[in-house]
Design a protein around this motif. Sequence first.
Motif, PDB file in Angstrom:
ATOM      1  N   LEU A   1     107.483 -84.654 -27.693  1.00 30.28           N
ATOM      2  CA  LEU A   1     108.016 -83.306 -27.792  1.00 30.28           C
ATOM      3  C   LEU A   1     108.085 -82.669 -26.409  1.00 30.28           C
ATOM      4  N   VAL A   2     109.196 -82.000 -26.152  1.00 27.11           N
ATOM      5  CA  VAL A   2     109.332 -81.205 -24.936  1.00 27.11           C
ATOM      6  C   VAL A   2     109.228 -79.728 -25.284  1.00 27.11           C
ATOM      7  N   ALA A   3     110.119 -79.267 -26.139  1.00 23.64           N
ATOM      8  CA  ALA A   3     110.128 -77.865 -26.552  1.00 23.64           C
ATOM      9  C   ALA A   3     110.905 -77.768 -27.846  1.00 23.64           C
ATOM     10  N   THR A   4     110.482 -76.870 -28.718  1.00 22.00           N
ATOM     11  CA  THR A   4     111.165 -76.738 -29.989  1.00 22.00           C
ATOM     12  C   THR A   4     110.999 -75.344 -30.571  1.00 22.00           C
ATOM     13  N   PHE A   5     111.981 -74.948 -31.365  1.00 22.29           N
ATOM     14  CA  PHE A   5     111.839 -73.796 -32.245  1.00 22.29           C
ATOM     15  C   PHE A   5     111.288 -74.309 -33.563  1.00 22.29           C
ATOM     16  N   THR A   6     110.263 -73.656 -34.063  1.00 22.90           N
ATOM     17  CA  THR A   6     109.709 -74.035 -35.350  1.00 22.90           C
ATOM     18  C   THR A   6     110.461 -73.311 -36.475  1.00 22.90           C
ATOM     19  N   ARG A   7     110.113 -73.650 -37.715  1.00 24.25           N
ATOM     20  CA  ARG A   7     110.755 -72.996 -38.863  1.00 24.25           C
ATOM     21  C   ARG A   7     110.475 -71.497 -38.892  1.00 24.25           C
ATOM     22  N   SER A   8     109.348 -71.100 -38.334  1.00 27.38           N
ATOM     23  CA  SER A   8     109.006 -69.680 -38.318  1.00 27.38           C
ATOM     24  C   SER A   8     109.684 -68.925 -37.187  1.00 27.38           C
ATOM     25  N   GLY A   9     110.376 -69.680 -36.326  1.00 23.50           N
ATOM     26  CA  GLY A   9     111.074 -69.023 -35.227  1.00 23.50           C
ATOM     27  C   GLY A   9     110.291 -68.974 -33.932  1.00 23.50           C
ATOM     28  N   SER A  10     109.061 -69.447 -33.978  1.00 22.27           N
ATOM     29  CA  SER A  10     108.274 -69.479 -32.747  1.00 22.27           C
ATOM     30  C   SER A  10     108.663 -70.707 -31.934  1.00 22.27           C
ATOM     31  N   THR A  11     108.126 -70.795 -30.733  1.00 23.90           N
ATOM     32  CA  THR A  11     108.429 -71.924 -29.859  1.00 23.90           C
ATOM     33  C   THR A  11     107.160 -72.703 -29.537  1.00 23.90           C
ATOM     34  N   ASN A  12     107.331 -73.990 -29.396  1.00 26.69           N
ATOM     35  CA  ASN A  12     106.254 -74.869 -28.943  1.00 26.69           C
ATOM     36  C   ASN A  12     106.727 -75.616 -27.708  1.00 26.69           C
TER      37      ASN A  12
ATOM     38  N   ALA B   1     105.487 -78.625 -24.695  1.00 24.18           N
ATOM     39  CA  ALA B   1     104.509 -79.579 -24.181  1.00 24.18           C
ATOM     40  C   ALA B   1     103.776 -78.931 -23.017  1.00 24.18           C
ATOM     41  N   ASP B   2     102.501 -79.223 -22.895  1.00 25.72           N
ATOM     42  CA  ASP B   2     101.721 -78.635 -21.800  1.00 25.72           C
ATOM     43  C   ASP B   2     102.325 -78.962 -20.441  1.00 25.72           C
TER      44      ASP B   2
END
Length: 116
Positions: A47-58, A60-61
Amino acid sequence: QVQLVESGGGLVQAGGSLRLSCAASGSIFVFNAMGWYRQAPGKQRELVATFTRSGSTNYADSVKGRFTISRDNAKNTVYLQMNSLKPEDSAVYYCHYQDLRFENYWGQGTQVTVSS
């Protein structure tokens, strides 16, 4: 069905910037998960970066503070702005989308190469 088309990869010197784009078409729902993964030679896809189903972002460190994910819902497009690139960021970057049934879709990938 969902189709994902990436663009924006290329060769850049360390410290430089690139912006990746991923245009989605088909049965798209804006609140599904959508983002970016990458795979370097001999390594697992991560994973690099993503929008989750809730609309938040994740993120990678390893990319926090350097990469920014954004989206244009009207265009069904997700972007990845990559700044302060490092040679270890070199990889094939894949766009990812997960639909309401948790089925995963992948783009064809775009190569990012960062020279030292």
